[in-house]
Design a protein around this motif. Structure first.
Motif, PDB file in Angstrom:
ATOM      1  N   GLU A  75       0.853  -1.370  -0.049  1.00  0.00           N
ATOM      2  CA  GLU A  75      -0.076   0.167  -0.018  1.00  0.00           C
ATOM      3  C   GLU A  75       0.720   1.429  -0.046  1.00  0.00           C
ATOM      4  O   GLU A  75       0.330   2.264  -0.295  1.00  0.00           O
ATOM      5  CB  GLU A  75      -1.053   0.216   1.275  1.00  0.00           C
ATOM      6  CG  GLU A  75      -2.138  -0.837   1.008  1.00  0.00           C
ATOM      7  CD  GLU A  75      -1.844  -2.339   1.406  1.00  0.00           C
ATOM      8  OE1 GLU A  75      -0.975  -2.498   2.262  1.00  0.00           O
ATOM      9  OE2 GLU A  75      -2.007  -3.236   0.526  1.00  0.00           O
ATOM     10  N   GLY A  76       2.015   1.296   0.494  1.00  0.00           N
ATOM     11  CA  GLY A  76       2.791   2.466   0.503  1.00  0.00           C
ATOM     12  C   GLY A  76       4.102   2.316   1.484  1.00  0.00           C
ATOM     13  O   GLY A  76       4.523   1.227   1.560  1.00  0.00           O
ATOM     14  N   VAL A  77       4.441   3.395   1.917  1.00  0.00           N
ATOM     15  CA  VAL A  77       5.725   3.435   2.726  1.00  0.00           C
ATOM     16  C   VAL A  77       5.380   4.160   4.284  1.00  0.00           C
ATOM     17  O   VAL A  77       4.846   5.120   4.127  1.00  0.00           O
ATOM     18  CB  VAL A  77       6.775   4.297   1.920  1.00  0.00           C
ATOM     19  CG1 VAL A  77       8.201   4.727   2.575  1.00  0.00           C
ATOM     20  CG2 VAL A  77       7.020   3.651   0.623  1.00  0.00           C
ATOM     21  N   THR A  78       6.054   3.778   5.014  1.00  0.00           N
ATOM     22  CA  THR A  78       6.153   4.242   6.306  1.00  0.00           C
ATOM     23  C   THR A  78       7.584   4.907   6.728  1.00  0.00           C
ATOM     24  O   THR A  78       8.248   3.892   6.711  1.00  0.00           O
ATOM     25  CB  THR A  78       5.642   3.278   7.460  1.00  0.00           C
ATOM     26  OG1 THR A  78       3.988   2.684   7.177  1.00  0.00           O
ATOM     27  CG2 THR A  78       5.441   3.985   8.806  1.00  0.00           C
ATOM     28  N   VAL A  79       7.631   6.151   7.138  1.00  0.00           N
ATOM     29  CA  VAL A  79       9.010   6.594   7.344  1.00  0.00           C
ATOM     30  C   VAL A  79       8.790   6.997   8.911  1.00  0.00           C
ATOM     31  O   VAL A  79       7.849   7.790   9.354  1.00  0.00           O
ATOM     32  CB  VAL A  79       8.884   8.031   6.741  1.00  0.00           C
ATOM     33  CG1 VAL A  79      10.495   8.547   6.925  1.00  0.00           C
ATOM     34  CG2 VAL A  79       9.051   7.652   4.837  1.00  0.00           C
TER      35      VAL A  79
END
Length: 146
Positions: A75-79
């Motif tokens: 779903e995406g990126v967690t930073v």
């Protein structure tokens, strides 16, 4: 749908930093507790409590320094940086930058801002950081095409 260039989910984090900082934080707390117990009798209880609180505070700073990571999934990126974390959808990331001399990678975002990705940093080894930044860049490009 084509296969992503790197198998996801994947997490990039400065593991050596964590391996060093976590035991150091525990040692700091233990050291300050021992120091608080060994203080001369003229020191009051509140002095001892403040000594222990100082150790906990220093350990807390160390734990914040050990916190950064970048995680990618379908779903995406967690930073996760020192204090804040942010979840990004793939479409929000325009480009991954890691220029020579940069301490860590940065993400150019669709809203015109940029976000430091401290989990990918040159402090763990320049070659590894470049490879990690390229892997994230490849994932961003892959999801832009999908």
């Amino acid at each position: 749908m084509s296969t992503p260039p790197v198998e996801i989910p994947v997490t990039w984090a400065p593991r050596r930093t964590r391996v060093v900082l976590l035991p150091v934080c525990a040692l700091l707390v233990a050291l300050f507790v021992v120091l608080a117990m060994l203080l001369p009798a003229s020191w009051q209880l509140n002095d001892r409590i403040m000594m222990i609180a100082s150790g906990v505070l220093f350990a807390g700073v160390g734990l914040m320094l050990a916190r950064p990571r970048v995680s990618a999934d379908a779903e995406g990126v967690t930073v996760v940086n020192f204090v804040r974390s942010r979840r990004l959808a793939w479409a929000e990331i325009v480009r991954v930058n890691f220029r020579q001399g940069d301490p860590w990678a940065t993400l150019d975002l669709a809203d015109g801002t940029s976000l430091a990705a401290v989990g990918i940093q040159s402090g763990v080894g320049k070659a590894q950081a470049i490879a990690d930044a390229r892997a994230l860049r490849d994932l961003v490009e892959h999801h832009a095409q999908v």
